[in-house]
Design a protein around this motif. Structure first.
Motif, PDB file in Angstrom:
ATOM      1  N   LYS A 172      15.940 -32.902  47.367  1.00  0.00           N
ATOM      2  CA  LYS A 172      16.492 -32.854  46.009  1.00  0.00           C
ATOM      3  C   LYS A 172      16.441 -31.458  45.402  1.00  0.00           C
ATOM      4  O   LYS A 172      17.370 -31.044  44.705  1.00  0.00           O
ATOM      5  CB  LYS A 172      15.734 -33.833  45.103  1.00  0.00           C
ATOM      6  N   THR A 173      15.349 -30.718  45.630  1.00  0.00           N
ATOM      7  CA  THR A 173      15.212 -29.367  45.088  1.00  0.00           C
ATOM      8  C   THR A 173      14.617 -28.449  46.148  1.00  0.00           C
ATOM      9  O   THR A 173      13.830 -28.890  46.995  1.00  0.00           O
ATOM     10  CB  THR A 173      14.303 -29.336  43.846  1.00  0.00           C
ATOM     11  N   VAL A 174      15.001 -27.182  46.085  1.00  0.00           N
ATOM     12  CA  VAL A 174      14.422 -26.139  46.938  1.00  0.00           C
ATOM     13  C   VAL A 174      14.058 -24.971  46.030  1.00  0.00           C
ATOM     14  O   VAL A 174      14.925 -24.370  45.403  1.00  0.00           O
ATOM     15  CB  VAL A 174      15.392 -25.676  48.038  1.00  0.00           C
ATOM     16  N   THR A 175      12.762 -24.661  45.961  1.00  0.00           N
ATOM     17  CA  THR A 175      12.267 -23.584  45.108  1.00  0.00           C
ATOM     18  C   THR A 175      12.125 -22.315  45.939  1.00  0.00           C
ATOM     19  O   THR A 175      11.619 -22.367  47.063  1.00  0.00           O
ATOM     20  CB  THR A 175      10.911 -23.966  44.498  1.00  0.00           C
ATOM     21  N   MET A 176      12.543 -21.190  45.373  1.00  0.00           N
ATOM     22  CA  MET A 176      12.530 -19.927  46.112  1.00  0.00           C
ATOM     23  C   MET A 176      12.505 -18.764  45.138  1.00  0.00           C
ATOM     24  O   MET A 176      12.604 -18.943  43.912  1.00  0.00           O
ATOM     25  CB  MET A 176      13.777 -19.835  47.000  1.00  0.00           C
ATOM     26  N   ASP A 177      12.367 -17.562  45.701  1.00  0.00           N
ATOM     27  CA  ASP A 177      12.549 -16.361  44.898  1.00  0.00           C
ATOM     28  C   ASP A 177      14.037 -16.012  44.884  1.00  0.00           C
ATOM     29  O   ASP A 177      14.874 -16.832  45.265  1.00  0.00           O
ATOM     30  CB  ASP A 177      11.688 -15.213  45.435  1.00  0.00           C
ATOM     31  N   ILE A 195      19.058 -25.681  43.654  1.00  0.00           N
ATOM     32  CA  ILE A 195      18.315 -24.445  43.870  1.00  0.00           C
ATOM     33  C   ILE A 195      17.516 -24.129  42.615  1.00  0.00           C
ATOM     34  O   ILE A 195      18.047 -24.135  41.504  1.00  0.00           O
ATOM     35  CB  ILE A 195      19.267 -23.294  44.207  1.00  0.00           C
ATOM     36  N   VAL A 196      16.212 -23.873  42.791  1.00  0.00           N
ATOM     37  CA  VAL A 196      15.309 -23.582  41.680  1.00  0.00           C
ATOM     38  C   VAL A 196      14.702 -22.200  41.908  1.00  0.00           C
ATOM     39  O   VAL A 196      14.023 -21.981  42.914  1.00  0.00           O
ATOM     40  CB  VAL A 196      14.188 -24.643  41.569  1.00  0.00           C
ATOM     41  N   LEU A 332      12.964 -27.502  35.332  1.00  0.00           N
ATOM     42  CA  LEU A 332      12.246 -28.380  36.247  1.00  0.00           C
ATOM     43  C   LEU A 332      10.797 -27.923  36.426  1.00  0.00           C
ATOM     44  O   LEU A 332      10.493 -26.735  36.286  1.00  0.00           O
ATOM     45  CB  LEU A 332      12.959 -28.410  37.604  1.00  0.00           C
ATOM     46  N   PRO A 333       9.885 -28.832  36.760  1.00  0.00           N
ATOM     47  CA  PRO A 333       8.456 -28.474  36.854  1.00  0.00           C
ATOM     48  C   PRO A 333       8.056 -27.823  38.170  1.00  0.00           C
ATOM     49  O   PRO A 333       6.889 -27.473  38.337  1.00  0.00           O
ATOM     50  CB  PRO A 333       7.758 -29.833  36.702  1.00  0.00           C
ATOM     51  N   TYR A 334       8.984 -27.639  39.098  1.00  0.00           N
ATOM     52  CA  TYR A 334       8.626 -27.128  40.430  1.00  0.00           C
ATOM     53  C   TYR A 334       8.625 -25.606  40.437  1.00  0.00           C
ATOM     54  O   TYR A 334       9.432 -24.962  39.752  1.00  0.00           O
ATOM     55  CB  TYR A 334       9.592 -27.667  41.480  1.00  0.00           C
ATOM     56  N   SER A 335       7.701 -25.045  41.225  1.00  0.00           N
ATOM     57  CA  SER A 335       7.600 -23.596  41.341  1.00  0.00           C
ATOM     58  C   SER A 335       7.029 -23.249  42.709  1.00  0.00           C
ATOM     59  O   SER A 335       6.656 -24.134  43.492  1.00  0.00           O
ATOM     60  CB  SER A 335       6.707 -23.016  40.236  1.00  0.00           C
TER      61      SER A 335
END
Length: 398
Positions: A172-177, A195-196, A332-335
């Motif tokens: 559902k989400t992919v966190t990245m720099d 993309i987060v 979103l709360p993801y990091s």
């Protein structure tokens, strides 16, 4: 040690031909007092098939002089933050033996291509030969999904392409720099993923841009001037949130020969340049909007038309180019916080070993220390080794 039957044909008609004495290293409670077991292996010849054989013991593997209990103790030590030299010294064995135990674990890790977590985190870390290796974590339980030797786009597309479409659609989400080709990989492999952009990296880019502008403005003044000292001596105050600055109790500073609070220092410093003041206000508003998740305010700040520094303008253009991912990072709360913490553990593993020259050994050690060791089938020899270890130190256990 007796040979009950021929291992080749199962015949009981055996011709005994003496014993082979082998010295077996066994774990000891005190490393300065090593324990050596003299094991007598019987040699026999089968009269039926005329094959020669030698009796084997569950205490030790064939063609080996290190007991299974010692190997088990080494394996247990490898799960902790110990160097191989310390483990070898503690168990009275050579470093090569410790390396062989570590190498025998590399094939025991099972990589499944049937499932992917709903929330992933991408990043890289420096490993063998100072190269950057790719790492992927589960954003929910912070477990390692995979560590790859390289972070090249071709390698990542090949790896994630092995998963089924159903597994990739589960993400559902992919966190990245702000690594640009990670986004291409997400779009190519995960049809339902958002993309987060990590919040820390966004704020870091903005603060670096402001700090560069502060130095640029500072160098326009004479080094003995009050403006230069205000922008130079307390540079860390400009990177803090304005609400956290001291506003009541002033302190004397010998650089500019005045008694000011932290808020007064920052206010007087940014008033030396309109561009610096606009950039500071934009940075403070951006940090507050990210922390509160105010995407509307964040969008207004990114499209700001005020006079700001060149580097900060480029940073805002980068955010505008990745606007949806930046807003997702605030909403979103993801990091990548879990991933940055895990990278700190990886640095400690490499520091303890004074670096690794073999990527497989590094990967195996990481998985052992993170309790990711899974065997395909139970190893009876290790169970027997535990039995011998318990019987040998029964008084210590009790």
């Amino acid at each position: 040690m007796l040979q009950p039957a021929c291992p080749f044909c199962g015949s009981l008609d055996l011709l005994h031909n003496g014993h082979l004495i082998t010295n077996i290293h066994y774990p000891a409670a005190n490393a300065s007092l090593p324990v050596i077991i003299r094991l007598a292996k019987q040699r026999v010849k089968c009269r039926t098939c005329e094959h020669w054989s030698m009796a084997q013991s569950e205490l030790v593997n064939k063609y080996c002089s290190i007991s299974n209990a010692s190997k088990l103790k080494v394996l247990s030590a490898l799960t902790e933050d110990w160097s191989m030299t310390s483990i070898a010294r503690e168990n009275n064995i050579s470093i090569n033996t410790v390396q062989r135990v570590l190498g025998n674990c590399s094939h025991r890790f099972i990589d499944s291509y049937e499932y992917l977590p709903a929330h992933l985190a991408f990043d890289e870390f420096k490993g063998v030969d100072r190269q950057l290796h790719f790492i992927c974590l589960d954003g929910d339980n912070h477990q390692v999904v995979q560590i790859l030797r390289t972070r090249y786009k071709k390698t990542l597309l090949k790896y994630f392409g092995r998963f089924s479409l159903q597994a990739r659609a589960n993400v559902k989400t992919v966190t990245m720099d702000l690594n640009f080709y990670y986004q291409d990989i997400v779009r190519a492999c995960f049809p339902n993923a958002q993309i987060v952009i990590d919040r820390f990296h966004m704020i870091q880019m903005l603060t670096r841009s402001f700090n560069s502008l502060r130095v640029q403005v500072m160098k326009t003044f004479d080094k003995r001037s009050r403006q230069y000292q205000l922008l130079n001596s307390h540079w860390k105050l400009y990177l803090k949130k304005f609400d956290e600055l001291e506003k009541v109790h002033p302190h004397y500073n010998w650089h500019y020969k005045d008694c000011l609070t932290q808020a007064q220092v920052v206010t007087e410093g940014i008033n030396t340049s309109t561009t610096l003041e606009n950039s500071y206000n934009l940075m403070q508003g951006f940090i507050q909007a990210v922390e509160t998740g105010n995407t509307h305010e964040l969008k207004l700040l990114i499209n700001c038309q005020d006079q700001i520094g060149t580097l900060m303008h480029k940073t805002l253009l980068t955010f505008k180019h990745n606007l949806k991912a930046v807003l997702n990072g605030a909403k979103l709360p993801y990091s990548n916080g879990c991933l940055e913490g895990f990278n700190r553990k990886l640095k400690q593993i490499e520091r303890t070993a004074f670096g690794y020259s073999n990527f497989t050994n590094l990967l195996t050690r990481i998985r052992l220390e993170e309790n990711l060791y899974k065997e395909k089938e139970p190893n009876s020899l290790l169970m027997v080794a535990w039995f011998f270890l318990f019987t040998h130190y029964q008084q210590d256990f009790l």
